[in-house]
Each structure stands twice: as structure tokens, then as C-alpha cells.
Design a protein around this motif. Structure first.
Motif, PDB file in Angstrom:
ATOM      1  N   GLU A  78      -1.675  -1.743  -4.055  1.00 26.22           N
ATOM      2  CA  GLU A  78      -2.220  -0.376  -4.042  1.00 26.22           C
ATOM      3  C   GLU A  78      -3.219  -0.193  -5.191  1.00 26.22           C
ATOM      4  O   GLU A  78      -3.023  -0.711  -6.278  1.00 26.22           O
ATOM      5  N   ASN A  79      -4.320   0.536  -4.901  1.00 23.00           N
ATOM      6  CA  ASN A  79      -5.291   0.738  -5.990  1.00 23.00           C
ATOM      7  C   ASN A  79      -5.592   2.208  -6.301  1.00 23.00           C
ATOM      8  O   ASN A  79      -6.444   2.507  -7.125  1.00 23.00           O
ATOM      9  N   LYS A  80      -4.887   3.150  -5.648  1.00 27.26           N
ATOM     10  CA  LYS A  80      -5.132   4.563  -5.957  1.00 27.26           C
ATOM     11  C   LYS A  80      -4.379   4.948  -7.235  1.00 27.26           C
ATOM     12  O   LYS A  80      -3.222   4.569  -7.417  1.00 27.26           O
ATOM     13  N   ASP A  81      -5.036   5.701  -8.106  1.00 28.03           N
ATOM     14  CA  ASP A  81      -4.472   6.034  -9.423  1.00 28.03           C
ATOM     15  C   ASP A  81      -3.109   6.704  -9.358  1.00 28.03           C
ATOM     16  O   ASP A  81      -2.189   6.338 -10.083  1.00 28.03           O
ATOM     17  N   GLU A  82      -3.001   7.722  -8.474  1.00 29.07           N
ATOM     18  CA  GLU A  82      -1.782   8.545  -8.479  1.00 29.07           C
ATOM     19  C   GLU A  82      -0.520   7.702  -8.229  1.00 29.07           C
ATOM     20  O   GLU A  82       0.409   7.724  -9.041  1.00 29.07           O
ATOM     21  N   GLU A 111      -4.141   5.597   8.053  1.00 29.90           N
ATOM     22  CA  GLU A 111      -4.652   4.534   7.185  1.00 29.90           C
ATOM     23  C   GLU A 111      -4.862   3.239   7.962  1.00 29.90           C
ATOM     24  O   GLU A 111      -5.890   2.572   7.832  1.00 29.90           O
ATOM     25  N   THR A 114       0.863  -1.198   0.000  1.00 32.93           N
ATOM     26  CA  THR A 114       0.000   0.000   0.000  1.00 32.93           C
ATOM     27  C   THR A 114       0.887   1.232   0.000  1.00 32.93           C
ATOM     28  O   THR A 114       2.058   1.162   0.377  1.00 32.93           O
ATOM     29  N   SER A 170       0.551   5.291   1.301  1.00 32.63           N
ATOM     30  CA  SER A 170      -0.169   6.459   1.821  1.00 32.63           C
ATOM     31  C   SER A 170       0.862   7.405   2.430  1.00 32.63           C
ATOM     32  O   SER A 170       2.051   7.123   2.441  1.00 32.63           O
TER      33      SER A 170
END
Length: 413
Positions: free
Chosen positions: A193-197, A304, A159, A161
Motif C-alpha cells: 500500500e502507498n496511500k499515506d493514511e 479499485e 493494498t 481500500s
């Protein structure tokens, strides 16, 4: 033990990101990292759970090692080979033998830090135990972390963050760039991780290094999730293959960790049996220490992780726990308490015996923004005692160091 004290005395040199000193030190002791295959894991959260699950899968077929940090009770927990913790005698002898090299490098202006020396010791221990494959958890970031001198067979990034922004950058892209630094040329990488940025950054690094890229969010479809105080169960479907996964770790966030571990293991050796993951043991991750009274310890130390903890508590319990918590100075404690305030009306803030501890009075002021009843008890033992006098449902969280102090107190009780 004076050798262990010497190791800890190296903490005064802080954490230095960069590989030059680590490469130099390793070379002087014979490059122990080249004697075994390695699987490298990083991530803001979940890297410890993922590393331990991965080790649990591979150890059934290979002589395996596991290197994680920090520890809960004893330093020895950090370095495991063939299911045994590193022995005090090995550490003492190793430190005696290597101390002249460490001091010589210090005089040359290339002082190795605590983490560099302990990482080199882990690699040397694995060599001495004829380990075939070691799972190596990154200490901080990835690109410039002391562990990144290994030539890994598979990398895993769980992940991303915002944490350690003073060292890794204050955007998700910058942090992804640092963590993506463990991706090696032509070497597969598995991403949770699945967030675009951050994903875009990781994909770009993988493309530049010709590294096969496995995004578990695209590979698997998840169904039949069940969770109780015994653990987490789910079905994952990949093409036409079904994985019936059972782990004794509690929480939906563990699904992602498990799938990163399973995927890394399968890429490394398709013949490994993922079902061995059900034997994983990883203390301090939503761990039930007692049923009556109900005591749970959880290592959530950033917003998180606190969010995952809140979701798990809400899913499993109607009643609110009394919380005992602390935070180290470098954590985003306001956002941490904002999350914790969703599951409790009563918190006891305390401190740990670590120089990075944050003052309990300051923590209390932050906690009061989100929680009705806030008590201060600087001495963690008294905080645990008070909590158990006042409630039959206690949650201890905010720092692995606090969990260590609880373990010590709980055993004496």
C-alpha cells in the motif's frame, strides 16, 4: 456429497469476526496450525494473486500448502498441498469425524461458521500432508479473521481500500487497523500500500509490535515494464540487485503483488529463487479464455479492482469489449459501473446463483448512469450466449461466482 453439503449448511451462521470460537475448535482438534510454518497475506485487492505467487516461489524448496478463498469452480481449489487439491475423500472423512465436535460447540452456544470450519480443515490437511510452509490468505479483514490464529513467519499486506465497510470500518485508517491485525510481534511485515493514511496506521502497529517493516514502494525502483496478452515483465532494482521479473499474469497492478510475494519469500528464506514466480497459474485474473472470439474473464469485484481492469484494457486494446457483469449485494456497485463505463458502451447485467446476489434490474438502473446500452439477462448462461452472438470481444467480470458459472457454461459449449 452430503458431507460437503453439511459444510455449506454452516453458511447459515454467517460470517462472525472473532478468534475465540476458532481457537476453541482448533484446540479440540489438536491445534493443527502449529505443525507448519506459515506466511500470512491480506489486502483489499491482490491478496489472492500475491498468495499464489508466493506459494509458486516457495514450493520449489519446501513441501508447501496454499489456502485461498473463494473458489471458481470447485471447493477443492481453496486448499492445495504439494500442488494437489484436497481430495473429496479426505473432506468427507474429516467432516464425518469432526461433525460431533462442531455440533457440541453449537449446543454450547459457540457455533463455528463455514469459514472457521473450512479454515481448520485446511490446517489439518496441511498437517496430514506434512507441509513445511503454508501460504494463508485472509478471508476478511485480518485482526479477527479465522486465519489469524497462526503464528506467521512473515506477514504481507498488499493494498487497502474501502470494502466491507459494514464490518471493517468506513475509513482507510479503520480498515488498515483491521488488516494490520495480522502483524505479529517481532515478525517482519511487507506492505504494498502507498496511500499515506493507511500506511501511517500500519507503521504504528509495526512499531508497537517491534515488527520489521518493509514498504515495497520505498525498496524497489521499477523500470522496463512490458505487458501483452502473454503476461507482464518488468525490472525491479533494490540497492544494487536487479530482479528481472516475468509473470504470466496480465496487468500493471500485478507488479505490486509480485514484489510483495518476492519480498516475503526472500525474508523467509534468502536462498529461494524469485524467478520461479514465472510459473504461477491463477485463473480468473485477466485470463484469456479464447482468442477467437476474444473472451477475457476477470475477478474485479470492487471499484479499485475495476480501475486496474480498466487500465489494463485501455493499455492493451483499442476496441471496446461487450461486458457481462454482476455484483453481490455488499459491493459498491455504482462506483464499479462508473469505472466499467470507461471501457464499454454495451453491458449485459446478470445474476449469480448465490443468495448474496443483487437484483439484475437494480444493477441495470445503476449501470445506465454510466453505460449507453444496458441489457438485463438474469440467467448467466443466456447472458454469455447473447454476448457471444453480439460481439467477438467479450469481458466477463464483477464476481468470482460469475466466473465460476462461466467456466461451467464454457466447458459444455
Amino acid at each position: 456429497m452430503e458431507e460437503i453439503e453439511y459444510l455449506y449448511s454452516l453458511s447459515r451462521f454467517g460470517v462472525k469476526l472473532g478468534l475465540d470460537i476458532m481457537l476453541d475448535f482448533s484446540k479440540r482438534i489438536g491445534n493443527p496450525q502449529d505443525y507448519f510454518k506459515s506466511l500470512h497475506v491480506t489486502g483489499t485487492n491482490g491478496k489472492g494473486s500475491t498468495s499464489t505467487m508466493l506459494y509458486t516461489i516457495i514450493k520449489n524448496k519446501y513441501r508447501s500448502g496454499l489456502y485461498t478463498s473463494p473458489h471458481i469452480e470447485r471447493f477443492n481449489e481453496r486448499i492445495i498441498a504439494i500442488d494437489r487439491e484436497i481430495e473429496d475423500t479426505y473432506m468427507a472423512e474429516w467432516v464425518r469425524e469432526k461433525k460431533p465436535i462442531i455440533e457440541e460447540m453449537g449446543k454450547e452456544g459457540n457455533q463455528p461458521t463455514f469459514f472457521e470450519v473450512t479454515t481448520a480443515m485446511a490446517f489439518d490437511y496441511f498437517r496430514s500432508k506434512h507441509v513445511q510452509v503454508a501460504v494463508i490468505e485472509v478471508g476478511l479483514g485480518g485482526r479477527l479473521d479465522a486465519t489469524n490464529i497462526i503464528k506467521s513467519s512473515v506477514s504481507g499486506i498488499v493494498t487497502i481500500s474501502l470494502e466491507h465497510t459494514d464490518r471493517l470500518g468506513n475509513t482507510l485508517s479503520q480498515i488498515a487497523f483491521e488488516k494490520g491485525g495480522i502483524i505479529k510481534r517481532n515478525t517482519p511485515v511487507v506492505v504494498g500500500e502507498n496511500k499515506d493514511e493507511p500506511l501511517k496506521v500500519l507503521e504504528k502497529i509495526a512499531m508497537e509490535k517491534n515488527a520489521p517493516f518493509y514498504n515495497i514502494n520505498e525498496i524497489y525502483k521499477i523500470s522496463n515494464v512490458e505487458m501483452d496478452l502473454e503476461g507482464t515483465k518488468f525490472i525491479a532494482k533494490k540497492d544494487d540487485k536487479l530482479y528481472d521479473v516475468r509473470i504470466p499474469l496480465i496487468g500493471r497492478h500485478q507488479i505490486k503483488n509480485a514484489l510483495v510475494a518476492i519480498t516475503m519469500a526472500e525474508i523467509f528464506d534468502p536462498e529461494l529463487d524469485y524467478r520461479n514466480i514465472s510459473n504461477v497459474h491463477f485463473p480468473g485474473r485477466f485470463e484469456i479464455k479464447s482468442r477467437k472470439p476474444l473472451i477475457i474473464t476477470d475477478a474485479a469485484h470492487n471499484p479499485e479492482a475495476a480501475e486496474s481492469l480498466v487500465k489494463t484494457i485501455n493499455e492493451l486494446f483499442r476496441k471496446k469489449p461487450l461486458v457481462v457483469a454482476t455484483q453481490l449485494k455488499d459491493k459498491n456497485s455504482i462506483e464499479f459501473f462508473k469505472r466499467i463505463g470507461q471501457i464499454t458502451d454495451h453491458i449485459i447485467v446478470t445474476e449469480v446463483k448465490d443468495e448474496r446476489r443483487k437484483d439484475a434490474e437494480l444493477l441495470a438502473q445503476e449501470a445506465k448512469m454510466f453505460i449507453k446500452d444496458v441489457e438485463v439477462q438474469r440467467d448467466s448462461s443466456k447472458a454469455f450466449e447473447t454476448a457471444l452472438e453480439k460481439s467477438d470481444f467479450v469481458l466477463i467480470t464483477g464476481s468470482l461466482y460469475l466466473l465460476g458459472e462461466f467456466e461451467e457454461w464454457f466447458k459444455k459449449r
